[in-house]
Design a protein around this motif. Structure first.
Motif: not given
Length: 455
Positions: A79, A174, A179, A183, A235, A239, A335
């Motif tokens: 990211p 995602a 991400g 995340t 995201n 991200a 994130v």
């Protein structure tokens, strides 16, 4: 070199224009900029999940190393906020990110991040552009070393957010972007059980663009509104932006999400909020109620980041879903902010928070339309509005006009209309905010009617 043009957030172009040779030219300009600024010796390089991004990142790394810089290259796509935070945390000279963010897979891009991890301001990017030149080399060559940026970032994000999500069931989309495995893993590490969607690597993003809009998040919305998950996150491709889905509201309007976030942060902190001209006035109402200030800046997170520094603000955000917390990073971060928002939900459900904000400060509705306008006509059309705006718009008297970014027309009934040029397309944008959707539609029609005869 004429094909290289830095816009709102770096240089993006389709792959017929975005070539390795031109990427090396930009990398050389970054090297010359950093050398002239005596910024330091080490640069971090990251890249997103697009098919050619690692190759472009290798080209950037090789060029920087040939100019004597030590290069830390992400071992995998990462990211943008992870790279930005790494630059700030390790006090590096700067960072270079290969990403086209939410654009379709036929695009790619490059952005430069100064040593504070915030977006580069025009004075910086103008200097980089002024140095565009064919790559050279210095006598002393640097090295390129792979690094895992996500490890220390993740430890920080968990501690900073204070997320304790034990028992919370979330869904995460995602969108095949960077991400994935970041995340979702952090949400899991904070104690949540995570249902993952589109977390496989797909450089084509499933044939679309990794844009976390309501229209592209149908499966995520279904997972939450059906009761399978209590909260949903998504995201964009790199991200740095975030979308949230709640059980009652489904896709949560990013303007309302920003209001919820700011209100939550004010429970334990203090400070101004920085918002773009196109972002909701709810932020102003919440700030005023807490004795704080809402700072308005032009569209673009580089301006939000600068405002966050100038005002020593608590946070900053924009209506497109980019949010930052000053103490963490003066940059968009989809994130860490997912952890912060998840913790806010764990303490009090987001739907309840949103309901309370609307009960206290009123509902808001926003809309946006685009009007085709050749790039070489944008300035003339906007100049024609200067001093020639009507006294009434959509049946309401014009109260005042702001000119931070285009023309923002505030009306007597508390609504507003914004007309500004797109920084990436041959279009003019018309935004409107009101207390109901019908009024928004009226304002958008009025804005289009005001513009079209002038193009």
């Amino acid at each position: 070199m004429d094909a290289i043009s830095f816009g709102t957030d770096g240089w993006r172009a389709t792959l017929d224009t975005f070539t390795e040779d031109r990427v090396r030219i930009v990398a050389q300009a970054v090297a010359d900029h950093l050398r002239a600024a005596e910024a330091g010796e080490t640069v971090a390089v990251g890249y997103d999940a697009r098919e050619h991004s690692r190759g472009f990142a290798d080209a950037v790394s090789e060029t920087l190393a040939a100019n004597g810089f030590e290069v830390l290259l992400s071992e995998r796509d990462c990211p943008t906020p992870v790279l930005a935070w790494t630059v700030k945390d390790r006090r590096l000279a700067g960072g270079v990110m290969i990403t086209a963010s939410h654009n379709p897979p036929e695009y790619n891009g490059i952005k430069f991040l100064p040593g504070d991890g915030a977006p580069a301001t025009p004075d910086v990017t103008d200097d980089v552009v002024s140095r565009l030149a064919e790559p050279t080399a210095t006598e002393q060559r640097g090295t390129v070393r792979e690094d895992t940026f996500t490890t220390s970032y993740g430890q920080h994000a968990l501690a900073f957010s204070g997320a304790d999500l034990d028992g919370l069931h979330v869904a995460y989309d995602a969108m095949h972007g960077s991400g994935r495995d970041v995340t979702d893993r952090l949400l899991d590490a904070a104690g949540a059980s995570v249902e993952s969607l589109r977390t496989d690597l797909d450089p084509a993003f499933g044939g679309g663009s990794p844009e976390p809009s309501a229209a592209k998040l149908g499966d995520l919305v279904s997972a939450v509104t059906s009761g399978d998950a209590e909260l949903g996150f998504a995201n964009d491709g790199d991200a740095d932006r975030m979308a949230v889905v709640t059980p009652q509201r489904g896709y949560l309007d990013p303007n309302l999400l920003f209001a919820v976030l700011y209100d939550y942060l004010l429970e334990s902190g203090s400070g101004a909020a920085v918002r773009t001209v196109s972002t909701t006035a709810l932020i102003d109402r919440i700030a005023a109620d807490h004795g704080e200030e809402a700072v308005e800046v032009p569209v673009g997170f580089k301006w939000v980041a600068r405002g966050m520094a100038d005002a020593d603000a608590l946070c900053g955000g924009e209506e497109s879903g980019g949010f930052g917390i000053t103490e963490h990073l003066r940059n968009k971060d989809g994130v860490c902010l997912a952890l912060v928002v998840a913790q806010a939900h764990a303490e009090r459900p987001l739907d309840e928070r949103a309901d309370a904000i609307e009960a206290e400060y009123g509902e808001i509705h926003q809309g946006r339309v685009s009007v085709d306008c050749p790039d070489d006509r944008k300035a003339a059309v906007l100049d024609s509005l200067d001093g020639d705006l009507p006294d009434t718009v959509a049946g309401q008297a014009v109260d005042r006009v702001g000119t931070k970014d285009g023309f923002k027309i505030f009306l007597a009934d508390g609504t507003w209309l914004l007309i500004r040029p797109s920084g990436t397309e041959p279009k003019l944008r018309v935004y409107a905010e009101a207390n109901d959707g019908e009024r928004v539609d009226e304002l958008l029609v009025a804005g289009r009617t005001l513009l079209e005869p002038r193009i």
